[in-house]
Design an enzyme around this catalytic site. Structure first.
Site, PDB file in Angstrom:
ATOM      1  N   ARG A  57     -88.743  88.640  37.680  1.00 12.24           N
ATOM      2  CA  ARG A  57     -87.752  88.054  38.582  1.00 12.24           C
ATOM      3  C   ARG A  57     -88.270  86.770  39.216  1.00 12.24           C
ATOM      4  O   ARG A  57     -87.505  85.950  39.719  1.00 12.24           O
ATOM      5  CB  ARG A  57     -87.360  89.063  39.670  1.00 12.24           C
ATOM      6  CG  ARG A  57     -86.121  88.633  40.470  1.00 12.24           C
ATOM      7  CD  ARG A  57     -85.705  89.650  41.524  1.00 12.24           C
ATOM      8  NE  ARG A  57     -86.710  89.799  42.555  1.00 12.24           N
ATOM      9  CZ  ARG A  57     -87.454  90.875  42.751  1.00 12.24           C
ATOM     10  NH1 ARG A  57     -87.323  91.926  41.954  1.00 12.24           N
ATOM     11  NH2 ARG A  57     -88.341  90.934  43.733  1.00 12.24           N
ATOM     12  N   TYR A 113     -64.643  71.365  43.195  1.00 10.75           N
ATOM     13  CA  TYR A 113     -64.429  72.555  42.377  1.00 10.75           C
ATOM     14  C   TYR A 113     -63.824  73.670  43.232  1.00 10.75           C
ATOM     15  O   TYR A 113     -64.234  73.882  44.378  1.00 10.75           O
ATOM     16  CB  TYR A 113     -65.757  72.980  41.764  1.00 10.75           C
ATOM     17  CG  TYR A 113     -65.747  74.295  41.028  1.00 10.75           C
ATOM     18  CD1 TYR A 113     -64.846  74.527  40.002  1.00 10.75           C
ATOM     19  CD2 TYR A 113     -66.647  75.297  41.367  1.00 10.75           C
ATOM     20  CE1 TYR A 113     -64.838  75.739  39.325  1.00 10.75           C
ATOM     21  CE2 TYR A 113     -66.650  76.509  40.703  1.00 10.75           C
ATOM     22  CZ  TYR A 113     -65.738  76.724  39.681  1.00 10.75           C
ATOM     23  OH  TYR A 113     -65.741  77.919  39.031  1.00 10.75           O
ATOM     24  N   ASP A 183     -73.215  67.355  42.936  1.00  8.57           N
ATOM     25  CA  ASP A 183     -72.832  68.129  41.766  1.00  8.57           C
ATOM     26  C   ASP A 183     -72.693  67.151  40.602  1.00  8.57           C
ATOM     27  O   ASP A 183     -71.774  66.342  40.552  1.00  8.57           O
ATOM     28  CB  ASP A 183     -71.513  68.855  42.028  1.00  8.57           C
ATOM     29  CG  ASP A 183     -71.114  69.791  40.889  1.00  8.57           C
ATOM     30  OD1 ASP A 183     -71.496  69.515  39.725  1.00  8.57           O
ATOM     31  OD2 ASP A 183     -70.410  70.784  41.136  1.00  8.57           O
ATOM     32  N   LYS A 208     -71.591  73.886  31.125  1.00  8.85           N
ATOM     33  CA  LYS A 208     -70.671  72.869  30.607  1.00  8.85           C
ATOM     34  C   LYS A 208     -71.383  71.976  29.574  1.00  8.85           C
ATOM     35  O   LYS A 208     -71.985  72.466  28.635  1.00  8.85           O
ATOM     36  CB  LYS A 208     -70.102  72.072  31.770  1.00  8.85           C
ATOM     37  CG  LYS A 208     -69.538  72.917  32.913  1.00  8.85           C
ATOM     38  CD  LYS A 208     -68.352  73.758  32.510  1.00  8.85           C
ATOM     39  CE  LYS A 208     -67.590  74.320  33.706  1.00  8.85           C
ATOM     40  NZ  LYS A 208     -68.342  75.264  34.540  1.00  8.85           N
TER      41      LYS A 208
END
Length: 383
Positions: A57, A113, A183, A208
């Site tokens: 992790r 977004y 972003d 994306k």
């Protein structure tokens, strides 16, 4: 961890950097691009302090190679630190929720977004964080900056494709002691480098165009500030918002073609936008690469390519749905940036856009074929 900077890539082009970033040095009889490391723990004798890997992790060699690559692409020539997450929203939430405290204020785009203005805004306000919002266009967030802890920019904005001046906004935010995150999903690091323009963090959904094959969920944040990176790593460890090794490996593998893909997609998107402008059924065509686009001048000043997304408005919801159903080469899907073109009516998600508003993600198909498909779909929708 030290910030990554690959000396052997100094002075190389974006295309070369994308192919070689994060790839380990050549070793006799070893594969040139190692496969994913699947493990939940590591052999860990003695004191774990200083061990490169302790528990899965916390870190994985597959993540490390991808993070080295992303740091090299977002910050070529200057050491930077990348932190990967299970999704783009994982990266966005990590930045906002690890940096903001009760009583802080954050400035966000009102046209960001959808989940920024919805779920995440509600969560921040539940934590007693003041959320201020203004449109991307016209650098309207300048009016929000007094007393702000974090300025969040999204440029070009999704889905309206407005562009703001990163350098101007970052300078104004820093004068007031605020951090700046951008972003960079739509532009990609090959189209825009927010860290070079003054931002403290470049954040993106790797789902994306960075990976580009519509088969991976991934997010990342890149910063030149080790203390910020450490906070993001701690947040990732605490929440468990980690990428899988297979996803990280697929993402890294996909970087080798990113320059080719995004260059072709940007050229195709411009060709499609020009064709759509000539159609009587189509209004409000937006693409930052169009010289007549309201965002073009700002885009030229800070972007090296203008992305794969074109937006436009059709006469009604019903017309838009007939159009989408008639497309043969373009999928009706909600993501963007993939090698296969897709489109959707954004109003179905509650975006504040006209009912006939379409976000089109242009792929790497032949542009003449795409224009022909869009044309026949428009004609059938009108017929």
């Amino acid at each position: 961890m030290m910030g990554h900077m690959a000396d052997h890539l100094a002075g190389t082009s974006d295309a070369t950097r994308a192919v070689h970033a994060g790839v380990p040095e050549r070793s006799p009889y070893e594969p040139p691009f190692p496969g994913p490391v699947f493990t939940s723990h590591y052999h860990l004798p003695g004191d774990p302090a200083g061990a490169p890997y302790t528990y899965a992790r916390d870190g994985n060699p597959t993540w490390t190679r991808l993070e080295d690559a992303l740091a090299e692409l977002e910050s070529p020539g200057t050491p930077a630190h990348a932190v990967t997450f299970a999704s783009g929203m994982g990266a966005i939430a990590a930045v906002m929720l690890s940096l903001l405290r009760p009583g802080d204020a954050v400035a966000v785009p009102s046209d960001a977004y959808t989940l920024i203005g919805g779920v995440l805004r509600d969560q921040l306000e539940a934590y007693d964080v003041e959320v201020r919002a203004a449109p991307t266009a016209g650098d309207a967030q300048l009016a929000l900056l007094d007393g702000v802890r974090l300025l969040w920019l999204e440029t070009p904005s999704n889905p309206k494709l407005d562009v703001c001046d990163i350098r101007r906004l970052a300078a104004a935010a820093h004068e007031r002691g605020a951090l700046v995150a951008v972003d960079n999903t739509l532009a990609t690091p090959l189209g825009q480098r927010p860290l070079d323009l003054g931002a403290d963090l470049s954040v993106a959904s790797g789902t994306k165009a960075v990976t580009g094959h519509s088969d991976v969920l991934l997010g990342y944040a890149v910063t030149r500030d080790e203390s910020l990176a450490a906070r993001l790593r701690l947040w990732r460890k605490t929440t468990g918002a980690i990428p899988g090794p297979m996803e990280a490996w697929l993402a890294h593998r996909s970087l080798a073609t990113m320059e080719l893909r995004t260059r072709q997609q940007a050229a195709n998107a411009l060709a499609v936008a020009r064709a759509l402008r000539s159609r009587a059924e189509v209004a409000g065509v937006r693409h930052p690469g169009l010289p007549e686009d309201p965002s073009h001048a700002r885009a030229v000043a800070q972007m090296s390519r203008f992305g794969c997304v074109v937006s436009f408005t059709l006469p009604s919801k019903e017309f838009a749905e007939r159009f989408l159903a008639a497309l043969r080469l373009v999928d009706d899907a909600t993501s963007f940036g993939g090698v296969r073109s897709s489109a959707e009516r954004r109003g179905r998600w509650g975006d504040e856009v006209p009912e006939g508003f379409i976000r089109l993600s242009v792929g790497v198909e032949d542009p003449a074929d795409l224009v022909a498909d869009l044309t026949q779909a428009l004609e059938r929708a009108a017929g």
